[in-house]
Design a protein around this motif. Sequence first.
Motif, PDB file in Angstrom:
ATOM      1  N   GLU A 151     -15.857  60.557  25.054  1.00 57.09           N
ATOM      2  CA  GLU A 151     -17.083  59.932  24.463  1.00 57.09           C
ATOM      3  C   GLU A 151     -17.272  60.297  23.076  1.00 57.09           C
ATOM      4  OE1 GLU A 151     -20.674  57.979  25.234  1.00 57.09           O
ATOM      5  OE2 GLU A 151     -18.793  58.422  26.474  1.00 57.09           O
ATOM      6  N   ALA A 152     -16.798  61.237  22.535  1.00 57.49           N
ATOM      7  CA  ALA A 152     -17.008  61.532  21.140  1.00 57.49           C
ATOM      8  C   ALA A 152     -15.879  60.904  20.107  1.00 57.49           C
ATOM      9  CB  ALA A 152     -16.758  63.076  20.801  1.00 57.49           C
ATOM     10  N   ALA A 212     -18.461  51.856  19.720  1.00 58.21           N
ATOM     11  CA  ALA A 212     -19.194  52.116  18.540  1.00 58.21           C
ATOM     12  C   ALA A 212     -20.072  53.251  18.293  1.00 58.21           C
ATOM     13  CB  ALA A 212     -20.114  51.100  18.353  1.00 58.21           C
ATOM     14  N   GLU A 213     -20.361  53.980  17.237  1.00 56.10           N
ATOM     15  CA  GLU A 213     -20.982  55.016  17.039  1.00 56.10           C
ATOM     16  C   GLU A 213     -22.426  55.270  17.656  1.00 56.10           C
ATOM     17  OE1 GLU A 213     -21.358  58.920  16.153  1.00 56.10           O
ATOM     18  OE2 GLU A 213     -19.374  57.682  15.699  1.00 56.10           O
ATOM     19  N   GLY A 214     -23.108  54.091  17.699  1.00 63.34           N
ATOM     20  CA  GLY A 214     -24.548  53.884  18.438  1.00 63.34           C
ATOM     21  C   GLY A 214     -24.286  53.859  19.929  1.00 63.34           C
ATOM     22  N   GLU A 215     -23.079  53.662  20.312  1.00 60.86           N
ATOM     23  CA  GLU A 215     -22.896  53.436  21.740  1.00 60.86           C
ATOM     24  C   GLU A 215     -22.863  54.967  22.598  1.00 60.86           C
ATOM     25  OE1 GLU A 215     -21.140  49.041  22.008  1.00 60.86           O
ATOM     26  OE2 GLU A 215     -19.721  50.696  22.007  1.00 60.86           O
ATOM     27  N   ARG A 216     -22.292  55.754  21.758  1.00 63.76           N
ATOM     28  CA  ARG A 216     -22.050  57.186  22.347  1.00 63.76           C
ATOM     29  C   ARG A 216     -23.252  58.014  22.789  1.00 63.76           C
ATOM     30  NH1 ARG A 216     -16.798  57.426  20.495  1.00 63.76           N
ATOM     31  NH2 ARG A 216     -16.385  56.463  18.163  1.00 63.76           N
ATOM     32  N   SER A 217     -22.976  58.379  24.052  1.00 59.51           N
ATOM     33  CA  SER A 217     -24.014  59.312  24.709  1.00 59.51           C
ATOM     34  C   SER A 217     -24.176  60.686  24.535  1.00 59.51           C
ATOM     35  CB  SER A 217     -24.300  58.961  26.121  1.00 59.51           C
ATOM     36  OG  SER A 217     -25.163  59.646  26.674  1.00 59.51           O
ATOM     37  N   GLN A 218     -25.098  61.196  23.519  1.00 59.28           N
ATOM     38  CA  GLN A 218     -25.105  62.606  23.271  1.00 59.28           C
ATOM     39  C   GLN A 218     -25.415  63.379  24.557  1.00 59.28           C
ATOM     40  OE1 GLN A 218     -24.357  64.333  20.328  1.00 59.28           O
ATOM     41  NE2 GLN A 218     -24.313  66.008  21.625  1.00 59.28           N
ATOM     42  N   ALA A 219     -26.382  62.678  25.451  1.00 52.87           N
ATOM     43  CA  ALA A 219     -26.650  63.385  26.589  1.00 52.87           C
ATOM     44  C   ALA A 219     -25.672  63.734  27.463  1.00 52.87           C
ATOM     45  CB  ALA A 219     -27.964  62.541  27.311  1.00 52.87           C
TER      46      ALA A 219
END
Length: 203
Positions: free
Chosen positions: A110-111, A117-124
């Motif tokens: 995920e990282a 794209a960077e905006g598609e990565r989920s921090q949650a």
Amino acid sequence: MKLIGSAASPYVRKVRVVMAEKRLDYQFAIEDVWSADTAIASSNPLGKVPCLVMEGGEAMFDSRVIVEYLDTMSPVGKLIPQQSRERAEVKTWEALADGVMDAGVLLRLEATWPHRAEGERSQAWMDRQRGKVMAGIAAMAKGLGDKPFCSGIHLSLSDISVGCALGWIEFRFPEIDWRGSYANLAKLQDKLMLRPSFSETKP
């Protein structure tokens, strides 16, 4: 036998350590399953490693299946007990270690996966997987306690699985200071690294 895998994969390392402890001969074939020209699907339709190809060409995959088979191939250094309760304990340790690695791989993908794209990565999502890694390591430390090995007084698949998981976390996530938090796991890992099976397969 031919083992198809990656030198950095903790699942492949688990199989390689078992091979070394059982003193089994094999050919190690490096394969990058993320490469556009990977041929792994010809042996494993799931496109994953490790994959063990037998002399007749038939393939065996999933590290848990492979190591269980390998333990039956030689009486040297029995790693999985025959007794049902002891056997279940060792397999539960393996499932715990594999679960830590599963969560760690999902966190890393995920990282770092370049096709997202960077905006598609989920921090949650990443926080959830990191939480599983931390909970799994804490459970390892609690289960080990002050014992010399995870499942008693002798090396078993429990220790190999835990050692490969911790080694990979240390390799891929050096910011996770499990050594500072769990001295008993650090002591076990240092003891495992004295064995050629571990020192020669370090990622």
